[in-house]
Every structure is written in C-alpha cells, then in structure tokens.
Design an enzyme around this catalytic site. Structure first.
Site, PDB file in Angstrom:
ATOM      1  N   ASN A 243     -11.046 -32.212  22.613  1.00 33.52           N
ATOM      2  CA  ASN A 243     -11.281 -32.936  21.685  1.00 33.52           C
ATOM      3  C   ASN A 243     -10.229 -34.030  21.165  1.00 33.52           C
ATOM      4  O   ASN A 243      -9.245 -34.281  22.263  1.00 33.52           O
ATOM      5  CB  ASN A 243     -11.174 -32.508  19.938  1.00 33.52           C
ATOM      6  CG  ASN A 243      -9.834 -30.853  20.107  1.00 33.52           C
ATOM      7  OD1 ASN A 243      -9.525 -31.549  19.542  1.00 33.52           O
ATOM      8  ND2 ASN A 243      -9.967 -29.937  20.466  1.00 33.52           N
TER       9      ASN A 243
ATOM     10  N   GLY B 115     -21.070 -27.131  24.558  1.00 34.08           N
ATOM     11  CA  GLY B 115     -21.507 -26.514  24.542  1.00 34.08           C
ATOM     12  C   GLY B 115     -20.668 -26.377  22.836  1.00 34.08           C
ATOM     13  O   GLY B 115     -21.835 -27.018  22.108  1.00 34.08           O
TER      14      GLY B 115
ATOM     15  N   SER C 203     -19.458 -31.926  26.274  1.00 32.08           N
ATOM     16  CA  SER C 203     -20.377 -31.994  24.794  1.00 32.08           C
ATOM     17  C   SER C 203     -21.695 -30.770  25.346  1.00 32.08           C
ATOM     18  O   SER C 203     -22.291 -30.670  23.702  1.00 32.08           O
ATOM     19  CB  SER C 203     -20.958 -33.310  24.176  1.00 32.08           C
ATOM     20  OG  SER C 203     -19.936 -33.988  24.477  1.00 32.08           O
TER      21      SER C 203
ATOM     22  N   TYR D  16     -20.279 -28.951  20.711  1.00 30.87           N
ATOM     23  CA  TYR D  16     -20.367 -30.250  20.491  1.00 30.87           C
ATOM     24  C   TYR D  16     -22.432 -30.571  20.354  1.00 30.87           C
ATOM     25  O   TYR D  16     -22.820 -31.446  20.096  1.00 30.87           O
ATOM     26  CB  TYR D  16     -19.830 -31.369  21.277  1.00 30.87           C
ATOM     27  CG  TYR D  16     -18.209 -31.705  20.763  1.00 30.87           C
ATOM     28  CD1 TYR D  16     -18.113 -30.582  19.965  1.00 30.87           C
ATOM     29  CD2 TYR D  16     -17.596 -32.302  21.512  1.00 30.87           C
ATOM     30  CE1 TYR D  16     -16.432 -30.821  19.571  1.00 30.87           C
ATOM     31  CE2 TYR D  16     -16.398 -32.722  21.554  1.00 30.87           C
ATOM     32  CZ  TYR D  16     -16.229 -31.889  20.114  1.00 30.87           C
ATOM     33  OH  TYR D  16     -14.397 -32.171  19.584  1.00 30.87           O
TER      34      TYR D  16
ATOM     35  N   ASP E  16     -11.563 -25.967  27.818  1.00 34.18           N
ATOM     36  CA  ASP E  16     -10.846 -26.689  26.985  1.00 34.18           C
ATOM     37  C   ASP E  16      -9.840 -25.405  27.489  1.00 34.18           C
ATOM     38  O   ASP E  16      -8.181 -25.558  27.701  1.00 34.18           O
ATOM     39  CB  ASP E  16     -10.700 -27.449  25.465  1.00 34.18           C
ATOM     40  CG  ASP E  16      -9.090 -28.483  25.622  1.00 34.18           C
ATOM     41  OD1 ASP E  16      -8.996 -28.407  26.077  1.00 34.18           O
ATOM     42  OD2 ASP E  16      -9.690 -28.752  24.196  1.00 34.18           O
TER      43      ASP E  16
END
Ligand code: ADP
Length: 181
Positions: free
Chosen positions: A27, A126, A124, A128, A37
C-alpha cells in the site's frame, strides 16, 4: 526462448519462490499490511521495512501504479519490488490502467537492476477487490506485451494463492498459446 516458456503459472506462497525478485502488492505507505504484504515482511524480516521507511522519508508515499525496489532480507530472492495496486471502486476511476502500470513499472525496475526472473502475486485481487478475471487479463496482457519488446527478462512467474486465480491464469495461458508448439 519462446514467449510461452518465459511465462509460468504457479500456485502457492510467493515468499517460497526462488527468483531474482518477487513483487509485493503493497500500500502507498509501504509500511506493510495484511495479505501478501504481511507475508513478505514476516518472511523477509525487518531489513525490508527499514528500506521502505527510508524510501518514504526521501520521496514520500508510493502512488498507485508506481513501484520501488528494496533488498529482500531473509527471502530466497535478491530483491523485493513493491508496487501499489489500485483499490477497485467500480472500474471508472482508471483502475485498469493503474493495474497495468503496476506490472510495467515493476518490470522496468527489474530491467534496470539486471533482474532476469521475477514473480508477481495477483495484485489488487485481495482486500483491494479488483475483479479477478479482469485483473488476470490485464496482468497477463501487460506482461506479455512487455516481454515481446524486452529480451532481458527470461522468466515471469504468476504466483496464484487461491484456486480461482490459478484456474483463471491457466485458462488465459492456454488460450494465449493454444496454437504454438
Ligand atoms: P491487494 O491489497 O493488492 O488486494 P492482497 O495481499 O490483499 O493485496 O491480495 C493480493 C493477492 O495476493 C490475493 O490474490 C491474495 O490471495 C494473494 N496472496 C495472499 N497471500 C499470499 C502469499 N503469501 N503469496 C502469494 N499470494 C498471496
């Protein structure tokens, strides 16, 4: 090497993949988070976070679609490339282009650092909430177009964590290379 041999679809945990670099779906704060992440920072150790903090101190937050590079701490790779995927808000806010930019900017950085093999998570898809099928099409097309113009990257691995993404990527791969030997 033929294009179809330079792209592979893998299933599993990206922190276990041996390549020159793995890409993190970060992010904009680069301070770690959940999902892939969190897994990368946990497995790589604090060195990665320290370098991320240094980068943010120098140049500010990482904008959506951009990418930065750090070393990889305890991971079995040389580098981690951190890119910030778009948050899906319906598709009319430039999400497609931003997602494509994540792949292009990561690959550009890879080339600059002499990276030959690189593994991507399904950026993106997940928390997002980018629709998986569309994200997979964009990822595959962007990487394929890049590899067609670039000779230095020999291997790109799409590392799928869930069954649905794995099935989607395999379908796209098989369709793309159906008529090649
Ligand atoms: P984003 O915020 O970009 O959506 P997430 O980490 O929530 O990032 O999800 C991105 C993708 O990474 C999802 O498809 C998720 O299933 C996948 N993922 C989560 N953990 C791992 C992991 N250890 N290795 C590879 N992919 C992972």
């Amino acid at each position: 090497m033929e294009l179809k041999d330079r792209i592979s679809i893998l299933k599993g945990d990206i922190t276990k993949v041996a390549a020159d670099a793995i890409v993190n779906a970060a992010n904009s704060s680069l301070m770690g988070g959940g999902g892939v992440d969190g897994a990368i920072h946990r497995a790589g150790g604090k060195r990665i976070l320290e370098e991320c903090m240094e980068i943010v101190n120098i140049r500010g937050k990482c904008k959506t679609g951009e990418a930065v590079i750090t070393s990889a701490g305890d991971l079995p790779v040389r580098y981690v490339i951190h890119t910030v995927g778009p948050v899906w808000t319906g598709g009319k806010s430039g999400e497609n282009e931003q997602l494509s930019n994540c792949y292009i900017n990561s690959l550009d950085l890879a080339v600059k650092h002499g990276i030959e093999s690189i593994a991507f998570p399904n950026i993106s898809t997940g928390v997002y909430h980018f629709p998986r099928a569309e994200a997979a099409e964009i990822a595959f097309r962007t990487v394929r177009d890049f590899l067609e113009k670039n000779e230095t990257i020999t291997n790109v691995y799409f590392v799928c964590f869930d069954e649905e993404n794995y099935a989607l990527y395999n379908e796209i791969y098989n369709r793309a290379f159906a008529y090649s030997e």
